[in-house]
Design an enzyme around this catalytic site. Structure first.
Site, short mmCIF file in Angstrom:
data_model
loop_
_atom_site.label_atom_id
_atom_site.label_comp_id
_atom_site.label_asym_id
_atom_site.label_seq_id
_atom_site.Cartn_x
_atom_site.Cartn_y
_atom_site.Cartn_z
N SER A 1 34.86 -14.56 -7.67
CA SER A 1 34.74 -13.10 -7.60
C SER A 1 33.96 -12.61 -8.84
CB SER A 1 36.13 -12.48 -7.49
OG SER A 1 36.05 -11.18 -6.98
N ASP B 1 35.54 -13.74 4.38
CA ASP B 1 35.77 -12.90 3.20
C ASP B 1 34.83 -11.70 3.26
OD1 ASP B 1 36.06 -11.77 0.73
OD2 ASP B 1 35.13 -13.43 -0.38
N HIS C 1 38.38 -15.38 0.28
CA HIS C 1 37.84 -15.07 -1.05
C HIS C 1 38.11 -16.22 -2.03
CE1 HIS C 1 36.14 -12.00 -3.60
NE2 HIS C 1 37.20 -11.91 -4.39
#
Lengths: 488, 488
Positions: B157, B405, B430
């Site tokens: 991320s 995701d 994710h």
């Protein structure tokens, strides 16, 4: 020593600009950018200057040649980077010369810029590179056709470091860089502090081994005279100084002589020149002739040193007296950088070099920097940010050095990878390849510029999008090798 | 929306850490670094935390695997980046997990760190990367054998962005990077602001086209009830809210439902799980079953939405009431980053997506950021510094994304060059590839990790010095191709 002589070279190089001015019409602009690109504790902005020449530019994506301005007014670099002007028509390039913050008229806080670390503290190479990145985004947004233009960074000396660092730090913005005389190894821990002194000595040794011995011997009689009121009075007269000399300021005088030798090595061209002062051809040889004759005679040696200094500063006989503080007049901005991230250790021992023993001592440097600017040298910063001379993973950069330039001793002299090109040019001086070509240029210098141009051309070509006809094939090829879509 | 749900995911991911704790013994350390790496207006330093596991490390130059900590305590990433632990024995790697400044216990100004922009203003990605660079230099100097260790950056991320940016900005320090679910295109001007909302909608559409229609229809009855005192009282009861609902705070309630759908899409695993809350397998399907049955019946629709929300937050039946502010509790540090350089435009129109019309307006965002933090969003900063998704000149980075995701919609999905690898993993969530492997992992996920490992291995191998036996040959070959010494 190092910092002052470098600054001097740059300042005085601008003397040559006039002769070439007609070749270089350009327009002056300003661009408002942030004082601090890496923090949000204030919103302040300032106007940086930049110059643009668009007469050669192909507005359909022609490249941008950007000079990454260094420690002087931007005007100083415009005509002293004649190479960019000579290549521009062939490349159909847009020429941009960007002024470094805290130099020339690009003052983040106007007249108050030097007031304190709270103002001057924003003078760092990373902030300057961010200024240039911001300017490039602005130009690419503003100038129709520039959006996809490859950008080539050019720079010499500290400007050479900046151009290389720009490619390293902003590969999405910079396609290639020509870094001339970039002293990548000048930072603490990378090479011995004696390196630069030895390189100056070598420049003299090339001319005459005996000359370096003469200079090495000359410090003793000078120092003896420098220790007494009577002796310093004699020195003041013999050297025709503007200042009053006494034992208390003898070291300023001594360092002035040392720095004179350093600059002589920088400008030791075979032809008569006027780069810094009017000089005969091969000035080191001329200086050495007198010095070597005096070997063994302490009094004659002092006179020979005086003659050498006079030859450098006063070959035309028009100078009334010599200013011993001339090499210490670097602008505060440059001295501040030398006290923060551009710390350059220079020492000498009088054995491996021709100077007097002079140590480099971080404690002393730190004390002086704290006293002068209220800052502490950040001796590992440049290596942390840019890697020093460890550039195995850099790409698309030409590093060039002249082999008579003492600064080459701290430059990149071995190619660290196949994507970085190192060029060593015999008999070339400090970033001489960036200058306008002249009929006096050596074949080596001309050949070096040709190789530089070919690499820049190659890297520009490699960066351009594949023509419309074949993109799908290329896309497929790429996809098969590096795009994985698993479906089980 | 985006920022709050991401922060939540990270915060709650740490719930899973306990189960794997025995695999991951490590030691906690602190390292003192500069508050401001790019200016010299103050000398302040602070202690950043980092964790080290050296039980697998080959002290004779084994690689360093560095997790580039992102918006949470560093502990949150240690066991949720199980991949590093699983690869460590095979690579003989040193594991280092670095805490991002202004998160966890790495507070530059202690309890006063959030006081004002003058304190919080040093929270930027470039400063965090410089912290990590400084830490690496420190480790390489301190740990015998680490000096020449290749370094591989890992992150998911925002941490994935940081690992990719670290390789881009510090190629002399970072050999390769695995950037998982890195939203390189989340910045203004790179993709339409509707992208993320459409991606969430797509995640639901995969399960049931009818379900997206149901959700789209559900906003109208909710909004009608939200406009009156009586209606909001009913909503408060039907949804079992902890807070008192009235027409004045209806939008908080509405946004909470929207964000619940967004998180449902993130955790829509086929097997029952407890990533954020305990959930049945395929929770989107479970939610959609109820919603689609209610189509056309406004009252039943409201009940179905309430059931959906309850399924997400209360599948075990142990929660007393629902807190509608749960997605707004992101730490101030993350909200500050969203107000400066990590500006993420998210909008919806209720047509291409299943949400209600909601525009993204820079003026409003700016006003709110100025009001909350006294800062102005710097919407082009990230693109200026890192290039956004324009990564044609990046090298040695794997970008991986799970195709269920929603964040993949703003990730790198096409390889920009042969030196950047893009992996898209079907049915993966994710940064799922960074997690410990489990017997339930799909073949695709396992294969993706294998490809990732092979590339990391290849790039490490390419970075190592050529063995003693042959260096001269290689040096010669290199020299002939890129070193020019002219002699005429």
């Amino acid at each position: 020593m190092a910092s002052t002589t470098r600054a001097l070279l740059l300042v005085t190089l601008s003397v040559c600009a006039i002769g070439s001015a007609n070749k270089t019409p350009y327009k002056e602009h300003v661009f408002r950018t942030k004082v601090d690109h890496f923090a949000y504790h204030n919103d302040e902005t300032f106007e940086m200057r930049y110059m643009v020449a668009d007469q050669y530019w192909d507005r359909n994506g022609g490249p941008i040649f950007l000079y990454t301005g260094n420690e002087d007014d931007i005007e100083s670099f415009i005509t002293n980077t004649g190479l960019m002007w000579e290549w521009a028509p062939e490349f159909n390039a847009l020429l941009v010369f960007a002024e470094h913050r805290y130099y020339g008229k690009s003052m983040p806080f106007g007249n108050r810029s030097f007031e304190s670390p709270s103002k001057l503290g924003y003078l760092t190479s990373e902030q300057a590179l961010a200024d240039y990145a911001d300017l490039l985004l602005h130009l690419k947004a503003k100038l129709p056709g520039a959006e996809k233009s490859p950008v080539v960074a050019f720079g010499g000396s500290y400007g050479g470091l900046l151009s290389a660092w720009f490619r390293i730090k902003y590969p999405h913005l910079i396609t290639a860089a020509l870094a001339s005389s970039a002293p990548v190894n000048m930072f603490p821990g990378l090479v011995p502090c004696s390196t630069y002194s030895i390189a100056i000595t070598e420049a003299f040794r090339r001319v005459s081994e005996l000359c370096t011995q003469a200079i090495r011997q000359s410090w003793s009689p000078l120092e003896a005279m420098g220790a007494t009121e009577k002796g310093t009075k004699t020195l003041q007269e013999k050297f025709n100084l503007c200042q009053t000399l006494n034992p208390g300021n003898y070291t300023v005088f001594r360092d002035w002589i040392r720095d004179t030798y350093a600059v002589l090595a920088l400008v030791n061209y075979p032809e008569p020149g006027s780069l810094i002062t009017p000089l005969p051809g091969s000035p080191v040889k001329a200086v050495c002739n007198a010095l070597t004759k005096a070997i063994g005679n302490r009094s004659a040696m002092v006179d020979a040193v005086a003659a050498a200094v006079n030859l450098f500063f006063n070959s035309t006989g028009t100078r009334k007296c010599h200013d011993v503080s001339i090499f210490q007049s670097a602008v505060p901005s440059w001295r501040f950088q030398g006290c923060t991230e551009l710390v350059m250790p220079v020492c000498s021992d009088g054995v491996t070099d021709m100077f007097y023993p002079s140590s480099w001592n971080l404690t002393e440097v730190t004390a002086k920097c704290r006293e002068t600017f209220g800052v502490t040298p950040d001796i590992y910063k440049s290596v942390m940010l840019y890697g020093g001379g460890h550039l195995a993973r850099a790409t698309n950069i030409v590093f060039s050095n002249g082999d008579v330039d003492p600064w080459a001793s701290v430059g990149l002299l071995e190619p660290p990878s196949d994507s970085v090109v190192v060029i060593i040019i015999p008999d070339a001086a400090h970033h001489q390849d960036l200058r306008f070509s002249t009929p006096l240029d050596s074949e080596a210098l001309t050949a070096a510029r040709r190789v530089e141009k070919n690499y820049i051309r190659k890297w520009i070509d490699e960066s351009l999008p594949v023509p419309e006809k074949t993109p799908r094939v290329v896309a497929k090829k790429r996809a098969s090798s590096v795009l994985f879509k698993f479906s089980f």
